[in-house]
Design a protein around this motif. Structure first.
Motif, PDB file in Angstrom:
ATOM      1  N   LEU A 189      24.488 -62.836 123.655  1.00 27.55           N
ATOM      2  CA  LEU A 189      25.749 -64.067 123.716  1.00 27.55           C
ATOM      3  C   LEU A 189      25.302 -65.339 123.401  1.00 27.55           C
ATOM      4  O   LEU A 189      26.139 -65.919 122.577  1.00 27.55           O
ATOM      5  N   ALA A 190      24.324 -65.750 123.423  1.00 24.17           N
ATOM      6  CA  ALA A 190      23.789 -67.292 122.837  1.00 24.17           C
ATOM      7  C   ALA A 190      23.443 -67.065 121.510  1.00 24.17           C
ATOM      8  O   ALA A 190      23.981 -68.057 120.668  1.00 24.17           O
ATOM      9  N   HIS A 191      23.153 -66.098 120.920  1.00 27.92           N
ATOM     10  CA  HIS A 191      23.034 -65.900 119.377  1.00 27.92           C
ATOM     11  C   HIS A 191      24.338 -65.663 118.811  1.00 27.92           C
ATOM     12  O   HIS A 191      24.279 -66.003 117.531  1.00 27.92           O
ATOM     13  N   ALA A 192      25.149 -64.935 119.039  1.00 26.31           N
ATOM     14  CA  ALA A 192      26.290 -64.510 118.433  1.00 26.31           C
ATOM     15  C   ALA A 192      27.212 -65.492 117.981  1.00 26.31           C
ATOM     16  O   ALA A 192      27.357 -65.527 116.665  1.00 26.31           O
ATOM     17  N   THR A 228      12.097 -53.861 122.174  1.00 24.99           N
ATOM     18  CA  THR A 228      12.768 -52.941 121.386  1.00 24.99           C
ATOM     19  C   THR A 228      14.353 -53.250 121.443  1.00 24.99           C
ATOM     20  O   THR A 228      14.971 -53.383 120.395  1.00 24.99           O
ATOM     21  N   CYS A 229      14.821 -53.299 122.494  1.00 24.12           N
ATOM     22  CA  CYS A 229      16.266 -53.752 122.657  1.00 24.12           C
ATOM     23  C   CYS A 229      16.862 -55.144 122.038  1.00 24.12           C
ATOM     24  O   CYS A 229      17.820 -55.330 121.656  1.00 24.12           O
ATOM     25  N   TYR A 230      15.603 -55.995 122.403  1.00 22.53           N
ATOM     26  CA  TYR A 230      15.837 -57.474 121.732  1.00 22.53           C
ATOM     27  C   TYR A 230      15.818 -57.335 120.102  1.00 22.53           C
ATOM     28  O   TYR A 230      16.974 -57.935 119.546  1.00 22.53           O
ATOM     29  N   LEU A 231      15.134 -56.716 119.653  1.00 21.05           N
ATOM     30  CA  LEU A 231      15.025 -56.328 118.086  1.00 21.05           C
ATOM     31  C   LEU A 231      16.221 -55.688 117.646  1.00 21.05           C
ATOM     32  O   LEU A 231      16.817 -55.966 116.657  1.00 21.05           O
ATOM     33  N   ALA A 232      16.608 -54.597 118.304  1.00 24.41           N
ATOM     34  CA  ALA A 232      17.554 -53.811 117.773  1.00 24.41           C
ATOM     35  C   ALA A 232      18.968 -54.614 117.986  1.00 24.41           C
ATOM     36  O   ALA A 232      19.834 -54.694 116.924  1.00 24.41           O
ATOM     37  N   GLN A 233      19.110 -55.323 119.206  1.00 25.17           N
ATOM     38  CA  GLN A 233      20.447 -56.147 119.270  1.00 25.17           C
ATOM     39  C   GLN A 233      20.515 -57.457 117.980  1.00 25.17           C
ATOM     40  O   GLN A 233      21.614 -57.695 117.574  1.00 25.17           O
ATOM     41  N   SER A 234      19.394 -58.022 117.859  1.00 24.27           N
ATOM     42  CA  SER A 234      19.295 -59.045 116.817  1.00 24.27           C
ATOM     43  C   SER A 234      19.656 -58.327 115.302  1.00 24.27           C
ATOM     44  O   SER A 234      20.396 -59.038 114.784  1.00 24.27           O
ATOM     45  N   ALA A 244      31.764 -62.994 121.201  1.00 22.21           N
ATOM     46  CA  ALA A 244      31.117 -62.448 122.447  1.00 22.21           C
ATOM     47  C   ALA A 244      31.517 -61.093 122.818  1.00 22.21           C
ATOM     48  O   ALA A 244      30.653 -60.277 123.344  1.00 22.21           O
ATOM     49  N   LEU A 245      32.709 -60.473 122.318  1.00 23.55           N
ATOM     50  CA  LEU A 245      32.998 -59.008 122.443  1.00 23.55           C
ATOM     51  C   LEU A 245      31.951 -58.149 121.945  1.00 23.55           C
ATOM     52  O   LEU A 245      31.669 -57.261 122.038  1.00 23.55           O
ATOM     53  N   ILE A 246      31.595 -58.590 120.445  1.00 24.76           N
ATOM     54  CA  ILE A 246      30.758 -57.772 119.606  1.00 24.76           C
ATOM     55  C   ILE A 246      29.307 -58.002 120.249  1.00 24.76           C
ATOM     56  O   ILE A 246      28.487 -57.008 120.334  1.00 24.76           O
ATOM     57  N   ALA A 247      28.932 -59.079 120.674  1.00 21.33           N
ATOM     58  CA  ALA A 247      27.738 -59.235 121.455  1.00 21.33           C
ATOM     59  C   ALA A 247      27.365 -58.413 122.549  1.00 21.33           C
ATOM     60  O   ALA A 247      26.611 -57.461 122.863  1.00 21.33           O
ATOM     61  N   LEU A 248      28.752 -58.228 123.560  1.00 23.74           N
ATOM     62  CA  LEU A 248      28.621 -57.332 124.535  1.00 23.74           C
ATOM     63  C   LEU A 248      28.637 -55.797 124.048  1.00 23.74           C
ATOM     64  O   LEU A 248      27.914 -55.151 124.666  1.00 23.74           O
ATOM     65  N   LEU A 252      25.545 -53.443 125.186  1.00 21.85           N
ATOM     66  CA  LEU A 252      25.963 -51.775 125.902  1.00 21.85           C
ATOM     67  C   LEU A 252      25.215 -50.899 125.016  1.00 21.85           C
ATOM     68  O   LEU A 252      24.712 -49.942 125.613  1.00 21.85           O
ATOM     69  N   LEU A 253      25.129 -50.907 123.517  1.00 21.16           N
ATOM     70  CA  LEU A 253      24.587 -49.804 122.826  1.00 21.16           C
ATOM     71  C   LEU A 253      23.070 -49.764 123.228  1.00 21.16           C
ATOM     72  O   LEU A 253      22.599 -48.702 123.450  1.00 21.16           O
ATOM     73  N   THR A 254      22.501 -50.967 123.294  1.00 22.43           N
ATOM     74  CA  THR A 254      21.100 -50.947 123.645  1.00 22.43           C
ATOM     75  C   THR A 254      20.757 -50.450 124.945  1.00 22.43           C
ATOM     76  O   THR A 254      19.701 -49.833 125.339  1.00 22.43           O
ATOM     77  N   VAL A 255      21.482 -50.698 125.807  1.00 20.86           N
ATOM     78  CA  VAL A 255      21.692 -50.175 127.218  1.00 20.86           C
ATOM     79  C   VAL A 255      21.660 -48.610 127.301  1.00 20.86           C
ATOM     80  O   VAL A 255      20.697 -47.951 128.010  1.00 20.86           O
TER      81      VAL A 255
END
Length: 394
Positions: free
Chosen positions: A36-39, A326-332, A356-360, A364-367
């Motif tokens: 959310l901070a990076h988006a 893994t999740c940090y790199l994937a979401q980035s 924010a919606l895209i970040a969320l 969720l995909l990484t979760v």
């Protein structure tokens, strides 16, 4: 990822004991704060906005900017730092309890930090200039020698590093007041081609490292996280409930009070002058450290309440925390591919709410991905590679 740090895989000795819920849960939620901070950094702005947030927007966009600035920006990084320190101390404690020599333990910590730096370099050069893995790897190398000292030394070190950061933040405020500049362009996000973005990242990345180590309050939270591990604050929250409650209330309260003026400015409720804006940035950064520590303690309390009632959502968050590298790199990567101009360029067509919606959605995909791996009994791909690097000699 290691159960107590974003950068570390699951240790063999860890598998033989039950995992503490609080650190895994905290890291799973922390990843949401980070994305959310990076988006917003991928959303172009016509002028100098507040931190990484674009100017203008609808009422809904301004509400999102207010919430992000008040609760997330410069709060998730100190939280990450505290968990990173907690994890390093956990590794040392467990290694020493198995009669591993001090020299071998130190080498293990060094290899972990070096591996984190390596991942960070690749991530920063090819995806995102403002990588946090490198910063924590370097920070770990800088302060690792303190992790073998007394509790009092850890606390004194945290106090000295806090004073050091406050000095630089005051200096930053003065420079901002003189120059009138409070934000910097993110050229790599706005580059039309991947090659041009890569060239920009090569220039942005070194400056980001220097800025983070001098200005961001990270070293103190790392030491406080290590101290918290020694006191087993998150591993035994039932025995530290009163202390965790105090830290949560004080930390988050200071964070909210200190971040409120800047959040109101970001939501365009008022427009501070350049001089005032520089002061607010420093205040926002300093109080963010309290917020990060408060959030970490809060998850100790949450884990205590949920210790006998772990539903599907809680288990999925914990699974994400176990594989947070893994999740940090994937979401980035997903964030860059979707929003950057050299990717699909969606960032140029949306504003704060859309980002924010895209970040969320990405989080969720990484979760979901992490939970699938958990049910299959597998680590994340990044954790597997990291473990091979760290334990290559054994």
């Amino acid at each position: 990822m290691q159960s107590q740090s974003l950068s570390v895989p699951i240790d063999q000795e860890k598998k033989q004991t039950s995992r503490s819920l609080a650190p895994d849960l905290a890291r799973g939620f922390m990843l949401l704060l980070i994305v959310l901070a990076h988006a917003p950094m991928y959303v172009p702005s016509s002028g100098s906005g507040i931190l990484n947030h674009p100017l203008g927007g609808s009422l809904l966009d301004n509400i999102i900017k207010f919430i992000t600035l008040l609760f997330i920006d410069l709060r998730s990084y100190p939280m990450f730092a505290a968990l990173f320190g907690f994890g390093l101390a956990m590794i040392i404690t467990r290694r020493m309890s198995t009669d591993t020599s001090l020299s071998d333990t130190k080498r293990l910590i060094y290899r972990r930090c070096l591996a984190l730096i390596l991942f960070g370099v690749l991530h920063a050069v090819f995806v995102f200039s403002y990588d946090i893995l490198t910063i924590y790897g370097i920070a770990g190398l800088l302060i690792s020698w303190l992790l073998y000292r007394s509790d009092q030394t850890l606390l004194r070190g945290a106090a000295w590093f806090s004073a050091f950061i406050i000095f630089f933040l005051v200096t930053q405020s003065i420079l901002m007041a003189i120059s009138g500049e409070t934000s910097s362009p993110h050229g790599s996000m706005a580059a039309d081609t991947f090659v041009m973005s890569l060239m920009n990242r090569l220039m942005e990345y070194p400056m980001w490292i220097v800025y983070s180590l001098l200005i961001m309050p990270l070293l103190a939270p790392i030491l406080l996280g290590a101290w918290a591990q020694r006191k087993e604050l998150l591993e035994k929250p039932q025995q530290n409930k009163s202390f965790l409650r105090k830290v949560t209330i004080i930390g988050i309260s200071v964070s909210v009070i200190g971040g409120l003026p800047f959040a109101l400015a970001g939501a365009q409720v008022w427009q501070p002058s350049a001089e005032i804006k520089g002061v607010l940035i420093s205040l926002h950064t300093i109080t963010g450290m309290f917020g990060g520590i408060g959030y970490t303690a809060m998850f100790g309390l949450i884990a205590l309440r949920l210790r006998n009632n772990r539903g599907v959502i809680i288990k999925a968050l914990a699974s994400t925390g176990k594989r947070s590298l893994t999740c940090y790199l994937a979401q980035s990567i997903l964030l860059a591919l979707l929003l950057a101009d050299w990717g699909l360029g969606i960032g140029g067509k949306i504003h704060s709410f859309g980002a924010a919606l895209i970040a969320l959605f990405i989080w969720l995909l990484t979760v979901i991905f992490a939970e699938i791996l958990e049910r299959k009994g597998k680590n994340g791909p990044a954790e597997v590679l990291l473990r091979r690097f760290i334990y290559r000699r054994t």
